[in-house]
Design a protein around this motif. Structure first.
Motif, PDB file in Angstrom:
ATOM      1  N   VAL A  21       0.827  -1.199  -0.100  1.00 43.92           N
ATOM      2  CA  VAL A  21       0.051  -0.152   0.137  1.00 43.92           C
ATOM      3  C   VAL A  21       0.855   1.165   0.017  1.00 43.92           C
ATOM      4  O   VAL A  21       1.743   1.209   0.965  1.00 43.92           O
ATOM      5  CB  VAL A  21      -1.040  -0.022   1.271  1.00 43.92           C
ATOM      6  CG1 VAL A  21      -1.755   1.004   1.232  1.00 43.92           C
ATOM      7  CG2 VAL A  21      -1.510  -1.321   1.337  1.00 43.92           C
ATOM      8  N   LYS A  22       0.841   2.039  -1.042  1.00 46.38           N
ATOM      9  CA  LYS A  22       1.828   3.106  -1.345  1.00 46.38           C
ATOM     10  C   LYS A  22       1.069   4.300  -1.398  1.00 46.38           C
ATOM     11  O   LYS A  22       0.186   4.855  -2.003  1.00 46.38           O
ATOM     12  CB  LYS A  22       2.455   2.932  -2.607  1.00 46.38           C
ATOM     13  CG  LYS A  22       3.025   1.576  -2.724  1.00 46.38           C
ATOM     14  CD  LYS A  22       3.985   1.354  -3.842  1.00 46.38           C
ATOM     15  CE  LYS A  22       5.344   2.152  -3.790  1.00 46.38           C
ATOM     16  NZ  LYS A  22       6.178   1.554  -5.053  1.00 46.38           N
ATOM     17  N   ALA A  23       1.373   5.535  -0.211  1.00 46.59           N
ATOM     18  CA  ALA A  23       0.883   7.008  -0.390  1.00 46.59           C
ATOM     19  C   ALA A  23       1.368   7.503  -1.717  1.00 46.59           C
ATOM     20  O   ALA A  23       2.508   7.442  -2.163  1.00 46.59           O
ATOM     21  CB  ALA A  23       1.502   7.521   0.636  1.00 46.59           C
ATOM     22  N   GLY A  54      10.788   9.372  -1.168  1.00 44.72           N
ATOM     23  CA  GLY A  54      11.189   9.095   0.354  1.00 44.72           C
ATOM     24  C   GLY A  54      10.052   8.742   1.084  1.00 44.72           C
ATOM     25  O   GLY A  54      10.379   8.709   2.216  1.00 44.72           O
ATOM     26  N   ARG A  55       9.144   8.142   0.609  1.00 37.76           N
ATOM     27  CA  ARG A  55       7.683   7.857   1.105  1.00 37.76           C
ATOM     28  C   ARG A  55       8.255   6.629   2.264  1.00 37.76           C
ATOM     29  O   ARG A  55       7.572   6.559   3.385  1.00 37.76           O
ATOM     30  CB  ARG A  55       6.724   7.645   0.336  1.00 37.76           C
ATOM     31  CG  ARG A  55       6.164   8.689  -0.449  1.00 37.76           C
ATOM     32  CD  ARG A  55       5.516   8.216  -1.715  1.00 37.76           C
ATOM     33  NE  ARG A  55       6.292   7.279  -2.681  1.00 37.76           N
ATOM     34  CZ  ARG A  55       5.948   6.632  -3.554  1.00 37.76           C
ATOM     35  NH1 ARG A  55       4.517   6.496  -4.042  1.00 37.76           N
ATOM     36  NH2 ARG A  55       6.838   5.846  -4.403  1.00 37.76           N
ATOM     37  N   GLY A  56       8.627   5.609   1.828  1.00 33.69           N
ATOM     38  CA  GLY A  56       8.940   4.362   2.488  1.00 33.69           C
ATOM     39  C   GLY A  56       9.574   4.878   3.722  1.00 33.69           C
ATOM     40  O   GLY A  56       9.072   4.330   4.807  1.00 33.69           O
ATOM     41  N   LYS A  57      10.657   5.754   3.904  1.00 33.36           N
ATOM     42  CA  LYS A  57      11.103   6.178   5.049  1.00 33.36           C
ATOM     43  C   LYS A  57      10.513   7.498   5.790  1.00 33.36           C
ATOM     44  O   LYS A  57      10.720   7.805   6.882  1.00 33.36           O
ATOM     45  CB  LYS A  57      12.784   6.551   4.907  1.00 33.36           C
ATOM     46  CG  LYS A  57      13.646   5.282   4.595  1.00 33.36           C
ATOM     47  CD  LYS A  57      14.840   5.564   4.852  1.00 33.36           C
ATOM     48  CE  LYS A  57      15.898   4.423   4.188  1.00 33.36           C
ATOM     49  NZ  LYS A  57      16.253   4.384   2.872  1.00 33.36           N
ATOM     50  N   GLU A  97      17.505  -7.774  -6.229  1.00 33.25           N
ATOM     51  CA  GLU A  97      18.710  -6.553  -6.423  1.00 33.25           C
ATOM     52  C   GLU A  97      17.459  -5.470  -6.663  1.00 33.25           C
ATOM     53  O   GLU A  97      16.597  -5.695  -7.438  1.00 33.25           O
ATOM     54  CB  GLU A  97      19.337  -7.013  -7.463  1.00 33.25           C
ATOM     55  CG  GLU A  97      20.444  -7.838  -7.120  1.00 33.25           C
ATOM     56  CD  GLU A  97      21.450  -7.441  -6.223  1.00 33.25           C
ATOM     57  OE1 GLU A  97      21.696  -6.193  -5.906  1.00 33.25           O
ATOM     58  OE2 GLU A  97      21.988  -8.499  -5.765  1.00 33.25           O
ATOM     59  N   GLU A  98      18.234  -4.343  -6.404  1.00 26.80           N
ATOM     60  CA  GLU A  98      17.507  -2.971  -6.392  1.00 26.80           C
ATOM     61  C   GLU A  98      18.748  -2.129  -7.266  1.00 26.80           C
ATOM     62  O   GLU A  98      19.550  -2.030  -6.753  1.00 26.80           O
ATOM     63  CB  GLU A  98      16.980  -2.209  -5.075  1.00 26.80           C
ATOM     64  CG  GLU A  98      16.087  -2.885  -4.367  1.00 26.80           C
ATOM     65  CD  GLU A  98      15.343  -2.005  -3.335  1.00 26.80           C
ATOM     66  OE1 GLU A  98      15.811  -0.919  -3.158  1.00 26.80           O
ATOM     67  OE2 GLU A  98      14.279  -2.383  -2.914  1.00 26.80           O
ATOM     68  N   TYR A  99      18.046  -1.549  -8.297  1.00 21.23           N
ATOM     69  CA  TYR A  99      19.006  -0.686  -9.016  1.00 21.23           C
ATOM     70  C   TYR A  99      18.456   0.686  -9.275  1.00 21.23           C
ATOM     71  O   TYR A  99      17.171   1.052  -9.143  1.00 21.23           O
ATOM     72  CB  TYR A  99      19.341  -1.186 -10.697  1.00 21.23           C
ATOM     73  CG  TYR A  99      19.847  -2.676 -10.599  1.00 21.23           C
ATOM     74  CD1 TYR A  99      20.852  -2.882 -10.485  1.00 21.23           C
ATOM     75  CD2 TYR A  99      19.007  -3.870 -10.866  1.00 21.23           C
ATOM     76  CE1 TYR A  99      21.623  -4.194 -10.452  1.00 21.23           C
ATOM     77  CE2 TYR A  99      19.506  -4.989 -10.821  1.00 21.23           C
ATOM     78  CZ  TYR A  99      20.652  -5.359 -10.384  1.00 21.23           C
ATOM     79  OH  TYR A  99      21.016  -6.670 -10.493  1.00 21.23           O
TER      80      TYR A  99
END
Ligand code: ADP
Ligand code: MG
Length: 399
Positions: free
Chosen positions: A45-47, A53-56, A116-118
């Motif tokens: 669920v994403k704002a 920088g929403r995750g943090k 992995e994240e790029y």
């Protein structure tokens, strides 16, 4: 012009780009309905706000332990409770400033098994007159920080728009991401699709952070930010429609209604100027005198009383403004007409801060007379240097 993540993903999907499935939601019910259409069992669920920088990020109304603006939900019940916590509350991230942004929309999307994240972004690079394509193996983090501490992990490829995207650009992207085999091929294809979307849609910036490699070895765009050249939006009415005014500065929205070019800045001296060059010079000279402009405001060549009044109201709606400097050159517009507009506007808005006016050009004597006879405490100035000195002095005196 900026758009939301879910809208950017919908646009990119039209160019063949692989994105996780998801549904936007304005209410808790819509969020749960959206989740029901997904396979599960992991949802995210994403704002949806115009800031990263929403995750943090942290919600102002919730405790410090509460989760941020990107939440993994393991059941429909979790989706519901997360949506309830997020909608209507204020998310503060490194990009929103202390005031934060109210979350009015959510995006409910497939939970992805990340290997992995790029990082990948594209922007119009004014220095080279080309499109810069930037990739890094360090995805999911603050790219400025990566550029600062480990610049060797960033690869920049520039593409001449006259030449267009060539296969070697794709290979350079895949190489920069250190990908091999099938993933290498996917990266080349993705870079081409993104370039096509970027140029066809008149983008200014496209950022994918993170671009992920899934556990089953596929590249997927997990987060994306897209912004467009506002002057090209007439060519893309479908994109222009995605504008979300609630995400923009209210004063800037109000200014655009009157065709005023207004940008809020951090200082305390409001400026009203005609012509962008003169506005820049005015801001410079305020700084030279030891103060900071509260805004950039170009009222344009044909400043009517209505426009001048609107401009005054917008400047005064900023609580930081402690004084106003009007710097107008009467060319097409005559100084007496402008003076009339200033007097009318100052009366209309019940001006409560010092006002210094510098007029120059056609009918300047008449204009000065109108200001002097207005009965308002308007301080006249003779030239730009004098005007800046006077307004900075007045504001310091009042403080
Ligand atoms: P922001 O950049 O605003 O913090 P992101 O969409 O990049 O938002 O999300 C932050 C992090 O959350 C990502 O780096 C990723 O690790 C995780 N994440 C985001 N979307 C998903 C998803 N669909 N599935 C799994 N993890 C995700
Ligand atoms: Mg991100």
């Amino acid at each position: 012009m900026n758009i939301h993540e879910y809208q950017a993903k919908e646009l990119l999907a039209k160019y063949g780009v692989a994105v996780p499935t998801g549904y936007p939601a304005l209410t808790v019910e819509e969020a749960v309905e959206g989740a029901k259409k997904l396979p599960g069992p992991l949802y995210v669920v994403k704002a949806q706000i115009h800031a990263g920088g929403r995750g943090k990020g942290k919600f102002k109304e919730l405790g410090a332990e509460a989760k941020g603006g990107v939440r993994l939900a393991k059941s429909l019940d979790d989706v519901k409770s997360d949506a309830e916590e997020m909608l209507g509350n204020t998310l503060v991230t490194v990009q929103t400033g202390d005031a934060g942004k109210q979350v009015n929309r959510l995006y409910v999307t497939d939970g992805v098994d990340i290997a992995e994240e790029y990082y990948l972004s594209m922007l119009v690079d004014r220095a080279t007159g080309r499109i810069a394509l930037i990739v890094s193996t360090e995805g999911g983090m603050d790219i400025e920080e990566v550029a600062h501490s480990t610049p060797e992990k960033i690869t920049t490829i520039t593409i001449d728009p006259a030449e267009g995207f060539q296969p070697h650009h794709g290979r350079a992207v895949a190489f920069g991401l250190k990908l091999s085999g099938e993933l290498n091929k996917q990266a080349q294809k993705l870079a081409k699709q993104l370039y096509e979307a970027f140029t066809a849609l008149d983008c200014e910036m496209l950022e994918i952070n993170p671009l992920v490699e899934t556990k089953d070895s596929n590249l997927l765009v997990l987060d994306t930010k897209m912004s467009f050249d506002g002057n090209a939006m007439f060519r893309h009415p479908d994109v222009a429609e995605l504008r979300d005014i609630s995400e923009e500065d209210p004063a800037e929205v109000e200014a655009s209604k009157y065709d005023l070019a207004y940008i809020k800045l951090d200082g305390n001296i409001g400026c009203m100027v005609n012509g962008a060059g003169l506005a820049m010079a005015t801001m410079d000279i305020i700084k030279l005198n030891g103060a900071f402009p509260a805004n950039f405001l170009d009222v344009g060549g044909g400043a009517t009383t209505e426009k001048v009044t609107a401009a005054f109201k917008i400047i005064l709606s900023d609580p930081a403004v402690e004084g106003i400097l009007v710097n107008i050159f009467g060319g097409i517009m005559k100084c007496d007409i402008i003076a009339d507009g200033i007097v009318q506007a100052a009366k209309d808005v019940n001006l409560s801060v010092p006002l210094v006016v510098r007029l120059e050009g056609t009918n300047v004597e008449k204009g000065k007379e109108i200001l002097a006879n207005s009965g308002l405490p308007i301080v006249p100035a003779d030239d730009l240097g004098d005007a800046a000195k006077k307004i900075v002095g007045q504001v310091k005196e009042a403080a």
